[in-house]
Write a protein that holds these residues in place. Structure first.
Motif, mmCIF file in Angstrom:
data_model
loop_
_atom_site.group_PDB
_atom_site.id
_atom_site.type_symbol
_atom_site.label_atom_id
_atom_site.label_comp_id
_atom_site.label_asym_id
_atom_site.label_seq_id
_atom_site.Cartn_x
_atom_site.Cartn_y
_atom_site.Cartn_z
ATOM 1 N N ARG A 1 22.213 8.184 -10.454
ATOM 2 C CA ARG A 1 21.038 7.439 -10.932
ATOM 3 C C ARG A 1 20.139 7.135 -9.738
ATOM 4 O O ARG A 1 20.615 6.706 -8.693
ATOM 5 N N LEU A 2 18.839 7.361 -9.906
ATOM 6 C CA LEU A 2 17.853 7.107 -8.869
ATOM 7 C C LEU A 2 17.021 5.890 -9.256
ATOM 8 O O LEU A 2 16.544 5.803 -10.391
ATOM 9 N N THR A 3 16.860 4.958 -8.316
ATOM 10 C CA THR A 3 16.033 3.780 -8.561
ATOM 11 C C THR A 3 15.161 3.511 -7.338
ATOM 12 O O THR A 3 15.531 3.852 -6.222
ATOM 13 N N ALA A 4 14.005 2.902 -7.593
ATOM 14 C CA ALA A 4 13.093 2.528 -6.516
ATOM 15 C C ALA A 4 12.933 1.018 -6.523
ATOM 16 O O ALA A 4 12.958 0.374 -7.579
ATOM 17 N N SER A 5 12.754 0.436 -5.336
ATOM 18 C CA SER A 5 12.549 -1.008 -5.222
ATOM 19 C C SER A 5 11.567 -1.283 -4.090
ATOM 20 O O SER A 5 11.230 -0.397 -3.318
ATOM 21 N N GLY A 6 11.110 -2.502 -4.013
ATOM 22 C CA GLY A 6 10.176 -2.886 -2.964
ATOM 23 C C GLY A 6 8.736 -2.772 -3.410
ATOM 24 O O GLY A 6 8.430 -2.658 -4.601
ATOM 25 N N ASP A 7 7.820 -2.765 -2.416
ATOM 26 C CA ASP A 7 6.382 -2.709 -2.682
ATOM 27 C C ASP A 7 5.979 -1.491 -3.510
ATOM 28 O O ASP A 7 5.024 -1.548 -4.267
ATOM 29 N N ILE A 8 6.702 -0.406 -3.350
ATOM 30 C CA ILE A 8 6.301 0.869 -3.952
ATOM 31 C C ILE A 8 7.079 1.220 -5.216
ATOM 32 O O ILE A 8 6.956 2.329 -5.731
ATOM 33 N N ALA A 9 7.858 0.304 -5.731
ATOM 34 C CA ALA A 9 8.731 0.603 -6.880
ATOM 35 C C ALA A 9 7.962 1.160 -8.072
ATOM 36 O O ALA A 9 8.389 2.129 -8.702
ATOM 37 N N SER A 10 6.810 0.588 -8.380
ATOM 38 C CA SER A 10 6.045 1.045 -9.547
ATOM 39 C C SER A 10 5.267 2.328 -9.259
ATOM 40 O O SER A 10 4.734 2.941 -10.171
#
Length: 142
Positions: A68-77
């Protein structure tokens, strides 16, 4: 040998066997069945413009299930993955699309991409510099 001494020896033997069994079970139950994913690149540094669309590829390797790939932080969206929730038998490429919103400010943004599987996870730091104008090295040669 006195009768009480025989009972104590038997108790110590049973107690020792129980402790050894518990230790073996603890090792077996806490050892992961697969290793954490290996991911390259180990970090992403990119310069782009407001409203810019960029893409890069993550090479995920190992014998992995439930990736599973997830993004977080300022650039998550800003980040979208072309594929998610997949298995890896040896190696696979996962494309990452980054879309900088038109409301972004001219500054440096940071975030993380986390690749998680049944065996663990690997975190990739991402740094995006949003500038007014990006002059690419190849364009400047012409």
């Amino acid at each position: 040998m006195p009768k009480a001494q025989g009972k104590i020896d038997e108790f110590v033997f049973v107690l020792l066997a129980g402790v050894i069994l518990i230790a073996i079970l603890m090792v077996a139950w806490t050892t992961p069945t697969e290793v954490a994913p290996k991911v390259s690149p180990s970090s992403v540094d990119m310069t782009t413009v407001i409203g810019g669309v960029e893409a890069f590829t993550l090479n995920i390797s190992g014998k992995l299930t439930g990736v599973r790939l997830t993004a977080s932080g300022d650039i998550a969206s800003w980040i979208k993955f072309t594929s998610n929730n997949f298995d890896v038998s040896k190696s696979t490429l996962a494309e990452v699309k980054l879309t900088v919103p038109k409301t972004a400010l001219l500054k440096t943004y940071t975030g993380l991409i986390t690749v998680t599987s049944e065996g663990g996870s690997k975190t990739i730091p991402v740094t995006i510099v949003v500038e007014k104008e990006v002059i690419r090295a190849l364009e400047s040669r012409n």
